[in-house]
Design an enzyme around this catalytic site. Structure first.
Site, PDB file in Angstrom:
ATOM      1  N   HIS A 424       0.793  -1.259   0.028  1.00 13.58           N
ATOM      2  CA  HIS A 424      -0.077  -0.095   0.051  1.00 13.58           C
ATOM      3  C   HIS A 424       0.833   1.239   0.141  1.00 13.58           C
ATOM      4  CE1 HIS A 424       0.599   1.400   4.156  1.00 13.58           C
ATOM      5  NE2 HIS A 424       0.703   0.362   4.355  1.00 13.58           N
ATOM      6  N   CYS A 425       0.304   2.462  -0.509  1.00  6.06           N
ATOM      7  CA  CYS A 425       0.990   3.609  -0.269  1.00  6.06           C
ATOM      8  C   CYS A 425       0.194   4.606   0.441  1.00  6.06           C
ATOM      9  CB  CYS A 425       1.271   4.139  -1.847  1.00  6.06           C
ATOM     10  SG  CYS A 425       0.075   4.289  -2.874  1.00  6.06           S
ATOM     11  N   SER A 426      -0.765   5.362  -0.220  1.00  6.13           N
ATOM     12  CA  SER A 426      -1.501   6.189   0.697  1.00  6.13           C
ATOM     13  C   SER A 426      -2.873   5.750   0.489  1.00  6.13           C
ATOM     14  CB  SER A 426      -1.504   7.558   0.367  1.00  6.13           C
ATOM     15  OG  SER A 426      -0.136   8.142   0.765  1.00  6.13           O
ATOM     16  N   THR A 432       1.038   2.040  -5.348  1.00  8.58           N
ATOM     17  CA  THR A 432       0.639   0.623  -5.333  1.00  8.58           C
ATOM     18  C   THR A 432       0.437  -0.164  -6.466  1.00  8.58           C
ATOM     19  OG1 THR A 432      -0.203   1.220  -3.034  1.00  8.58           O
ATOM     20  CG2 THR A 432      -0.904  -0.730  -4.297  1.00  8.58           C
TER      21      THR A 432
END
Length: 758
Positions: A424-426, A432
């Site tokens: 995941h990222c944000s 992602t």
């Protein structure tokens, strides 16, 4: 047609690479068309003499430019008394640069205003070319919209309602997109997790984008899953349902096991052995220590340092090292806690290791490409090669190398370490998507075919959602149109992904002000424009449907007048294609498609000729009825398939199931190079000396487990002995090094922090 002040100008001169070409200009609703007569053939070269050669006139040629392709347009008027011609200079997103010279200043002004109106005053996606375009005969009988069947792809991966239970099931929990408007309708989730648990887990993930399956390895049954960031915040919020879901994912390679009980967890090492691996397993071919990336050596060193001291030998691939990958730089992920977001508290996920990757956000990537354009933007007026020092300082290759390094780390964890990875990222749709799709390219030969790559793009970019409308800026912006006597002959400094000149001075302040504005603007569709995510903060525990949408879901109402938010544009999908090109160049026999296949896909990302990339999610495409109103871009590629075949392809079997490394490939980050074809330059011009290749090092900026944390910004824990030297060797402790394409120094970290959040 009311936007066209003048539709045709006959006496126009086109300049490209410093070569003038006379012709005429024609403006239509969707295109600029420049028609010209090619240079006549050499009479002396005619076998029948000059009389014969003069009897056949060369056919007129045309150059077409679609309006959404324009990234910057500068009008330079001149008074009649000057004796100079007025000009219009275009920069296009496919990196073509042209200048048109006009004999009449008023005609030039009318053309400029017409182009401006036709480019950035549409107001609605439905007015783009895709909704009126009629395909050529070779595409009419094709149906590219049926190219991707979600159930068929899950069945290929071994997940189906009727097949053998491999630890996963298909859920229609999101069939009406109310749970998560940006996720696909069909989700693959652990068999032991009920939809009720999913519902509660969704309250803990940004936009309700819970951890779900995107790839299942056919040999070891290990998975790649993806999600958005948790809503942890400074208060350290937690969700037992989310913890249960993630633990079930990491236990899914042992089908038949009951749903994990979060109150009865084993230690991180006690249940980490792969069911298919024993202590006597041999190290797979080609996995010697020398072949491991710095990122993996670093992660392995931490895991070894947290061993229970039993003295058992750690055979590479014999122990599961399940990994949570947070694609953001460590300090940026930690800073998101201030607005109720953040990253997992590993005290609640003791069954995994978390690695932070130093992949920068959309603003940094946009500025990096802007510097590349600055180095090549004069190719319309001069045949000189690009400025290689500017190319090196852009940092573009460093960013591509970092993305590839992260994808390689994920692919090795799944393919060789027999482990699960959650990415995941944000909000889980930029970095992602890049990491998820690229790691699958490394793992699965099917995705390296034309058909498979189509499925990969459909699954990980289109179905799982990506902000195509925001990142590409199809509706353009008036800020990208300038009159040069107002701007002293230069750019106004604002443009779409990478298409404006910029300098480092003042950009940190500009991004900081933007971040503050994005934080207080509750209607902002993308947290990436203000923080390091994509929407307004939502307190943990708020109902995902209390306001008619999931937490932080984009409040896009189709049909309303839309504008391009300049600061939300970024070359995210472009970077994915560039990274794919790197893999293709490094492994030329392993891909069915050629370089031109990727280049044409980048072109049609911006052409707006097809409806495939016009919307942000599966739900938006369904609401807009895009499949019945437009054509699919896959029609173009299927009808011209022979043009995109790679003659060096060895024909790997798409259903290969042999154990070992034969089906795998990994990026060689040190060999990252310029994709010179896409920039319209020769290999020598862009890949000569001072090409700005990424320095040796690791994309990992921090690693965290329930016991240990290493790296700047990682929550303070008891650091394991012996890791300091490893960090120094990998460059993580060299804060003073801030060289081009190299490692992150104090000033660089601070600047990145300012971009992420104010």
């Amino acid at each position: 047609m009311d936007k066209i002040r003048i539709s045709r100008v006959d006496d126009v001169q086109l300049v490209r690479r410093g070569i003038p070409t006379p012709g005429g200009l024609h403006l239509t609703t969707h295109h600029i068309i420049f028609h010209f007569a090619p240079s006549p053939p050499n009479e002396a070269a005619s076998p029948h003499g000059p009389e014969s050669s003069g009897s056949t006139k060369p056919r007129p040629r045309e150059m077409w430019i679609t309006y959404p392709m324009i990234s910057h347009c500068a009008f330079r008027p001149t008074p009649p008394s000057s004796g100079l011609s007025s000009s219009i200079r275009l920069r296009c997103r496919d990196f073509t640069f042209t200048t048109f010279h006009f004999g009449d200043d008023q005609e030039a002004r009318d053309v400029f205003e017409s182009i401006k109106a036709l480019t950035c005053k549409l107001g609605r996606i439905e007015r783009l070319h895709a909704f009126s375009w009629r395909p050529p005969p070779e595409e009419r009988e094709l149906d590219g919209w049926s190219q991707y069947d979600a159930r068929a792809e899950w069945r290929r991966l071994g997940v189906s309602d009727k097949g053998v239970d491999r630890g996963w099931r298909l859920s229609s929990f999101n069939h009406d997109y109310k749970f998560s408007p940006t996720y696909p309708a069909l989700l693959a989730v652990p068999s032991c997790i009920s939809d009720n648990v999913l519902n509660y887990a969704g309250k803990y993930r940004s936009r309700g984008r819970i951890p779900v399956l995107t790839y299942l390895h056919p040999v070891n049954n290990c998975s790649i899953t993806r999600s958005s960031q948790p809503l942890a915040g400074f208060r350290g919020n937690r969700s037992v349902q989310d913890e249960r879901l993630v633990e079930a994912i990491f236990a899914s390679s042992q089908p038949g096991r009951d749903a994990p009980d979060p109150e009865r967890r084993s230690s991180p090492q006690s249940s980490s052995r792969s069911p298919e691996s024993k202590s006597g397993d041999r190290t797979p071919v080609g996995t010697t220590a020398a072949s491991l990336s710095d990122s993996e050596v670093f992660v392995d060193s931490l895991i070894s340092a947290t061993a229970d001291g039993s003295g058992d030998a750690h055979v590479y691939g014999a122990q599961q090292h399940n990994l949570i990958v947070d694609a953001r730089p460590t300090v940026n992920a930690m800073a998101m806690q201030a607005v109720g977001l953040g990253s997992e508290n590993m005290d609640h996920y003791p069954f995994a290791t978390k690695a932070y990757l130093g992949i920068d956000n959309i603003h940094v990537m946009r500025e990096s490409l802007a510097r590349v354009v600055e180095a090549i933007k004069d190719s319309d007026i001069t045949p000189l090669p690009p400025n290689r020092e500017l190319l090196a300082r852009s940092g573009w290759l460093k960013h591509i190398g970092g993305i590839l390094d992260g994808a390689g780390l994920i692919a090795r964890q799944v393919g060789l370490q027999h482990s699960h990875v959650l990415i995941h990222c944000s909000d889980g749709w930029d970095r992602t998507s890049q990491l998820s799709a690229l790691s699958q390219l490394c793992l699965d030969p099917y995705y390296r075919t034309i058909e498979g790559f189509t499925v990969l793009v459909e699954k990980d970019w289109l179905a799982f959602g990506h902000m195509f409308r925001h990142r590409t800026g199809f509706l353009s912006s008036e800020k990208w149109f300038v009159t040069q006597n107002e701007g002293l002959g230069g750019s106004n400094g604002v443009g779409p992904p990478g298409f404006h000149s910029s300098t480092s001075g003042g950009k940190a302040l500009e991004n900081a002000l933007l971040s503050a504005k994005g934080f207080f603007n509750k209607d902002n569709n993308s947290r990436e424009s203000g923080l390091d995510s994509d929407a307004e903060p939502v307190a943990f525990g708020d109902s995902p449907t209390a306001k008619g949408h999931s937490p932080g879901s984009p409040k896009t109402i189709l049909g309303e007048k839309e504008v391009t938010k300049v600061k939300e544009t970024s070359p995210v999908f472009h970077q994915f294609l560039d990274a794919t090109y790197q893999l293709l160049h490094q492994h030329p026999t392993r891909f069915e498609f050629n370089e031109r296949f990727l280049r044409r896909m980048l072109y049609h990302l911006y052409s707006c000729q097809y409806g495939t990339f016009l919307y942000n999610s599966e739900k938006e495409r369904a609401d807009a009825k895009v499949s019945s109103k437009t054509r699919s871009v896959w029609d173009y590629f299927i009808s011209r398939r022979k043009e995109f075949l790679n003659p060096a392809y060895t024909g790997e079997a798409a259903d290969e199931r042999e154990r070992g490394e034969e089906r795998l490939l990994f990026p060689r980050v040190a060999e990252v190079r310029w994709w010179h074809e896409v920039f319209g330059r020769t290999d020598d011009e862009m890949n000569g000396p001072v090409q700005g290749a990424p320095a040796s090092g690791t994309v990992v900026t921090g690693v965290e487990t329930a016991e240990v944390g290493v790296g700047p910004g990682v929550p303070g824990r008891a650091t394991a002995n012996g890791l300091s030297a490893g960090m120094a060797r990998l460059g993580l402790a060299r804060a003073e090094d801030n060289s081009v394409g190299g490692r992150r120094g104090p000033g660089r970290t601070k600047a990145a922090m300012e971009v992420e959040m104010q």
